[in-house]
Design a protein around this motif. Structure first.
Motif, PDB file in Angstrom:
ATOM      1  N   ILE A   1       1.596  -3.170  -7.339  1.00  0.00           N
ATOM      2  CA  ILE A   1       0.486  -3.544  -6.475  1.00  0.00           C
ATOM      3  C   ILE A   1       0.910  -3.222  -5.042  1.00  0.00           C
ATOM      4  O   ILE A   1       1.890  -3.775  -4.550  1.00  0.00           O
ATOM      5  N   HIS A   2       0.214  -2.322  -4.426  1.00  0.00           N
ATOM      6  CA  HIS A   2       0.570  -1.894  -3.066  1.00  0.00           C
ATOM      7  C   HIS A   2      -0.609  -2.212  -2.143  1.00  0.00           C
ATOM      8  O   HIS A   2      -1.682  -1.653  -2.295  1.00  0.00           O
ATOM      9  N   VAL A   3      -0.379  -3.136  -1.212  1.00  0.00           N
ATOM     10  CA  VAL A   3      -1.451  -3.617  -0.337  1.00  0.00           C
ATOM     11  C   VAL A   3      -1.442  -2.819   0.970  1.00  0.00           C
ATOM     12  O   VAL A   3      -0.388  -2.664   1.599  1.00  0.00           O
ATOM     13  N   LEU A   4      -2.585  -2.332   1.366  1.00  0.00           N
ATOM     14  CA  LEU A   4      -2.667  -1.456   2.541  1.00  0.00           C
ATOM     15  C   LEU A   4      -3.752  -1.894   3.500  1.00  0.00           C
ATOM     16  O   LEU A   4      -4.716  -2.561   3.115  1.00  0.00           O
TER      17      LEU A   4
ATOM     18  N   VAL B   1     -10.651  -3.128  -0.717  1.00  0.00           N
ATOM     19  CA  VAL B   1     -11.053  -4.347  -1.426  1.00  0.00           C
ATOM     20  C   VAL B   1     -11.902  -5.206  -0.493  1.00  0.00           C
ATOM     21  O   VAL B   1     -12.963  -5.680  -0.861  1.00  0.00           O
ATOM     22  N   ILE B   2     -11.427  -5.405   0.733  1.00  0.00           N
ATOM     23  CA  ILE B   2     -12.246  -6.108   1.720  1.00  0.00           C
ATOM     24  C   ILE B   2     -12.447  -5.153   2.901  1.00  0.00           C
ATOM     25  O   ILE B   2     -11.489  -4.665   3.483  1.00  0.00           O
TER      26      ILE B   2
ATOM     27  N   ARG C   1      -1.574   1.723   6.744  1.00  0.00           N
ATOM     28  CA  ARG C   1      -0.422   0.887   7.021  1.00  0.00           C
ATOM     29  C   ARG C   1      -0.072   0.073   5.775  1.00  0.00           C
ATOM     30  O   ARG C   1      -0.919  -0.622   5.233  1.00  0.00           O
ATOM     31  N   SER C   2       1.197   0.176   5.335  1.00  0.00           N
ATOM     32  CA  SER C   2       1.620  -0.582   4.162  1.00  0.00           C
ATOM     33  C   SER C   2       1.930  -2.015   4.557  1.00  0.00           C
ATOM     34  O   SER C   2       2.735  -2.262   5.441  1.00  0.00           O
ATOM     35  N   LEU C   3       1.286  -2.992   3.919  1.00  0.00           N
ATOM     36  CA  LEU C   3       1.498  -4.398   4.268  1.00  0.00           C
ATOM     37  C   LEU C   3       2.437  -5.081   3.304  1.00  0.00           C
ATOM     38  O   LEU C   3       3.231  -5.930   3.686  1.00  0.00           O
TER      39      LEU C   3
ATOM     40  N   LEU D   1      -9.930  -4.765  10.459  1.00  0.00           N
ATOM     41  CA  LEU D   1      -9.484  -3.565   9.729  1.00  0.00           C
ATOM     42  C   LEU D   1      -9.599  -3.811   8.224  1.00  0.00           C
ATOM     43  O   LEU D   1      -9.353  -4.924   7.758  1.00  0.00           O
ATOM     44  N   SER D   2      -9.945  -2.770   7.473  1.00  0.00           N
ATOM     45  CA  SER D   2     -10.117  -2.899   6.028  1.00  0.00           C
ATOM     46  C   SER D   2      -8.785  -3.162   5.327  1.00  0.00           C
ATOM     47  O   SER D   2      -7.733  -2.683   5.752  1.00  0.00           O
ATOM     48  N   LEU D   3      -8.856  -3.902   4.222  1.00  0.00           N
ATOM     49  CA  LEU D   3      -7.692  -4.187   3.394  1.00  0.00           C
ATOM     50  C   LEU D   3      -7.943  -3.594   2.019  1.00  0.00           C
ATOM     51  O   LEU D   3      -9.040  -3.713   1.471  1.00  0.00           O
ATOM     52  N   GLY D   4      -6.915  -2.948   1.452  1.00  0.00           N
ATOM     53  CA  GLY D   4      -7.144  -2.300   0.163  1.00  0.00           C
ATOM     54  C   GLY D   4      -5.882  -2.165  -0.666  1.00  0.00           C
ATOM     55  O   GLY D   4      -4.821  -2.694  -0.319  1.00  0.00           O
ATOM     56  N   LEU D   5      -6.008  -1.443  -1.780  1.00  0.00           N
ATOM     57  CA  LEU D   5      -4.920  -1.257  -2.731  1.00  0.00           C
ATOM     58  C   LEU D   5      -4.761   0.223  -3.053  1.00  0.00           C
ATOM     59  O   LEU D   5      -5.721   0.977  -3.033  1.00  0.00           O
ATOM     60  N   GLU D   6      -3.516   0.578  -3.405  1.00  0.00           N
ATOM     61  CA  GLU D   6      -3.276   1.945  -3.837  1.00  0.00           C
ATOM     62  C   GLU D   6      -3.740   2.101  -5.283  1.00  0.00           C
ATOM     63  O   GLU D   6      -3.453   1.262  -6.130  1.00  0.00           O
TER      64      GLU D   6
END
Lengths: 202, 623
Positions: free
Chosen positions: B427-430, B400-401, B441-443, B386-391
């Motif tokens: 910094i909000h990682v999703l 981002v990845i 999904r908020s990580l 699953l993709s990982l990203g930022l708000e």
């Protein structure tokens, strides 16, 4: 670099003396890291083969039972290799990266920003209008046809940019302009394909 | 010391080991390699595991735990959300407990009972000294489920060298057996999950090109569909059927499904709640019709994975079948039709995952046998599912990845401040494929403070994502001028249920276009504001640098853009932003020159630069 383990000089990915895995050399560019010629013209299979051959030696799985330091270095090396192949495998990214190596960042902000030519922008505006006006039973077919047309143009421009890069062309501005236009075209292609959905193999 | 491979399955579990260079599944004393993943409890303790527990299950349904894999890493709310939960469960703080036979074991404890039996089997076969193991998990298991599986291994006294994805393990077993190179699709229909992986084997390296799946789809769904049909046939209202009858129907369905693998017709017997015995015949065709809707749901993930791998069916060198359910002729016909080729099923689909796990276990041990064998030394290169990203501004997720990126991976993305004098950045990682924050999904969330106050756009923050070989994410944010830094270790998809993973993926497909449009509009609006805001001030401060005609052109372009921002046409906004950008470029240049000439008396260079830096928000590190 000197080997962290035995201190021998000139260690690359591995120390020639004690074979210990070394941290990735920050001076290497992606081409040098994979050990391929710094050219746009690349054989994709050869690129993948170079990446695989190096991962075979340095991947963290090879160091599953090694100490903390070699494990960390192998992780860093594997990460750098994955980054290199990610950039070089994609021809547009590869072209942009070559411009970057020559001091020109296509995605730069501020002063170094590449301004798209008004003629190109006008053309894109017209193309988008044409897409928006698509209607009726043939709209889908027509849309696919346009997507193919833009894709063909993209390929043609990319090949031209690649030739100029490999010929040592000094006109960085013109090549950066081409690369910026290619980015734009890729976005247009992506947008044109949104409608197709995931349903088809084609 | 031998490292073993374990397939901890929903329905059955197996253990395998590489002996004399050949992966082999280990049988019990009665010669059976499959251990039913069933644990019976009595008086608060586990009394039976496997065949005996399964045999007693119908008589003691409440004392028997089945399909525990479905409960791994889940909460009661998630289990309850699934209509067909087979056990009563209770939430005990962060831990889920299953009520059975006077005991209330956690899913981890139940799984550990199964693992202990398998470990004992290996110890017996190998003559002691078994502590290291590779355990397989569905490719789509999230971090919580993976951690639970790892804990179960530890509880059973095993040192878990690695969790390997089931389809990857299967490919490993095939690759070794076939000694061929090429691109393979692994179609894995297990008891409770469906996974599809596209792999490339060449030069002794297995590259996972793409993976997709559905964590709530499996052979159990087929059994339930058949059971429902049986109950309907017997005239029992499905809602009225109690747990015991339902279990008997599912057991009969499983039996009839298996029988129809080898015969054209089979008879089932179902004892109803009132003691009547219902007998009925089912043929292959009728079974295939019942299976069709379940199988149809596997087509989407297959196509998604193939598209991600950039392959068409003709590019494949083979399609590998994994999981007991793929024995059914209807499944094989479906796969043949979908991929346009007959699937490979020459390795027992029940054993292939365990065999592959044994291969990886051997390769990860110090005294590996396979590494010494020609063609035996293979390496796995895996990807994130699953993709990982930022708000970013406007509630948009900047990936981002991307999903299916090879790991380990590291990516940095540059962000700029949005307001003058801004000193902190959230910094909000999703995680997820959707475009907007509320759909992902908020990580993790953290705040980078101590950014030096600068005009909007002048301070730059680099956010780095690092995913290690085990799929664990580390995020670091760093302000580039001062080097202020904050970091956090994130467990990807922690607390994310597999149902959520699936729902998120499905939603990203359902909403693909709508999403892209929403994202494009918000991004365009934010971009436009960034160009407009500083220009207003500049026009009042330095109006004398422009001729009335020039000023009029700029103002007109600004007015047009302001009108467009209020609309929903992101292209108009983008195009007008570009135009405004161009017509005002000369003005910005003149202001810069004036400021430099004036020795920076009134205007800070930062101000001017921020005007020139009118690039999109978060646009620093496109590839």
């Amino acid at each position: 670099m000197n080997c962290w383990e035995c201190g021998a000089p000139g260690a690359a990915m591995f120390c020639e003396g004690c074979e210990a895995v070394q941290p990735p050399d920050p001076r290497l560019d992606h081409f040098a890291r994979l050990g391929v010629e710094p050219r746009f013209d690349q054989d994709p299979d050869a690129l993948s083969a170079a990446h695989r051959a190096l991962q075979r030696r340095v991947h963290p799985d090879r160091y599953a039972s090694a100490g903390d330091r070699p494990r960390r270095f192998s992780m860093a090396q594997a990460t750098a290799l994955n980054d290199a192949i990610r950039v070089l495998r994609d021809p547009l990214r590869r072209a942009e990266y070559m411009l970057h190596l020559r001091g020109r960042d296509v995605g730069a902000e501020g002063e170094g920003r590449v301004q798209l030519s008004p003629a190109f922008l006008m053309e894109i505006i017209e193309l988008r209008e044409a897409v928006d006006e698509l209607d009726g039973p043939d709209a889908h077919t027509e849309r696919s046809r346009m997507a193919r047309e833009v894709a063909a143009r993209f390929e043609g421009m990319l090949t031209a940019l690649g030739r100029r890069l490999d010929a040592g062309d000094d006109d960085l501005d013109a090549m950066a302009q081409l690369a910026a236009q290619l980015r734009y075209l890729r976005r247009v292609i992506d947008e044109l394909q949104v409608d197709d959905g995931p349903g088809d193999w084609t | 010391m031998k490292a073993i491979g374990i397939d901890l399955g929903t329905t059955n579990s197996l253990v395998a080991v590489v002996q004399d260079g050949v992966p082999t599944t280990l049988p019990d004393d009665a010669g059976r390699v499959l251990l039913p993943s069933v644990v019976a409890y009595r008086d608060g303790v586990a009394v039976d595991v496997g065949h005996e527990a399964l045999a007693a299950a119908a008589a003691n349904p409440h004392d028997t735990v089945m399909s525990v894999k479905r409960f791994m890493g889940r909460t009661k709310a998630e289990v309850d959300a699934e209509a067909l939960a087979t056990h009563r469960v209770q939430q005990d703080g962060a831990v889920l407990r299953i009520m059975a036979g006077g005991a209330c074991p956690t899913p981890v404890e139940v799984s550990a009972e199964i693992l202990r039996v398998l470990r004992a089997r290996a110890v017996h076969a190998l003559g002691g000294g078994v502590t290291k193991a590779v355990i397989t998990v569905p490719a789509y298991f999230d971090d919580t489920q993976r951690n639970a599986t790892r804990q179960a291994g530890m509880l059973a006294g095993l040192d878990v060298l690695r969790l390997v994805n089931e389809p990857t393990a299967a490919a490993l077993a095939y690759g070794l057996e076939k000694q061929t190179e090429g691109r393979f699709a692994v179609y894995d229909l297990g008891g409770g999950t469906f996974d599809i992986s596209i792999l490339h084997l060449v030069d002794g390296v297995f590259e996972v090109l793409a993976t997709a799946g559905d964590t709530r789809l499996g052979g159990d769904d087929i059994d339930r569909a058949v059971a429902e049909a049986m109950l309907a046939e017997a005239g029992v209202d499905s809602d009225a059927a109690d747990g015991a009858l339902r279990r008997r129907a599912v057991a009969a369905a499983t039996a009839v499904k298996m029988a129809l693998t080898d015969t054209e017709q089979a008879t089932y017997v179902l004892e109803l709640a009132d003691g009547r015995v219902f007998t009925h015949r089912l043929d292959r065709e009728a079974l295939a019709a019942l299976m069709a809707p379940v199988l149809a749901r596997t087509a989407g993930p297959c196509k998604r994975a193939m598209a991600d791998a950039g392959l068409k069916p003709k590019d494949l060198d083979g399609v590998v079948l994994v999981g007991g359910s793929t024995r059914a002729p209807a499944v094989q016909a479906f796969v043949a039709d979908l991929f346009g080729r007959a699937p490979l099923c020459d390795i027992d689909p029940d054993r292939v995952v365990a065999l592959g796990a044994a291969v990886q276990a051997d390769l990860l041990s110090v005294d590996s046998e396979l590494r010494l064998i020609e063609g035996g030394d293979v390496l796995l290169l895996d990807v994130i599912p699953l993709s990982l990203g930022l708000e970013t501004m406007g509630g948009v997720v900047e990936k981002v990845i991307h999903r299916n990126s090879q790991i380990p991976a590291s990516r940095a993305q540059q962000f700029t401040t949005f307001q003058d004098g801004q000193t902190g950045m959230d910094i909000h990682v999703l995680q997820g494929e959707r475009e907007l924050v509320e759909d992902c999904r908020s990580l993790a969330r953290f705040r980078l403070t101590g950014i030096p106050p600068r005009p909007a756009g002048a301070a730059r923050v680099a956010v780095t994502f690092q995913v290690d070989a085990d799929g664990i994410l580390h995020v670091k944010a760093r302000e580039e001028e001062t080097g202020v830094e904050q970091s956090v270790r994130v467990e990807p998809s922690h607390g994310l249920s597999d149902a959520q993973v699936e729902a998120m993926l499905q939603a990203s497909l359902d909403h693909a276009e709508e999403d892209v449009m929403a994202r494009l509009l918000r991004t365009a609006q934010v971009e436009a504001e960034r160009v407009l805001m500083p220009l207003d001030r500049a026009l009042s401060d330095d109006a004398d640098l422009l001729s009335p005609e020039e000023a009029a052109i700029i103002r007109e372009a600004m007015d047009d853009l302001r009108v467009a921002i209020k609309g929903t046409d992101h292209r108009a906004i983008q195009d007008l932003t570009e135009l405004l950008d161009r017509v005002s470029a000369g003005f910005a240049q003149r202001r810069m020159e004036r400021a430099l000439a004036a020795g920076l008396r009134d205007v800070r260079v930062d101000d001017l630069e921020s005007e020139l830096a009118d690039a999109p928000v978060g646009g620093g590190a496109h590839d």
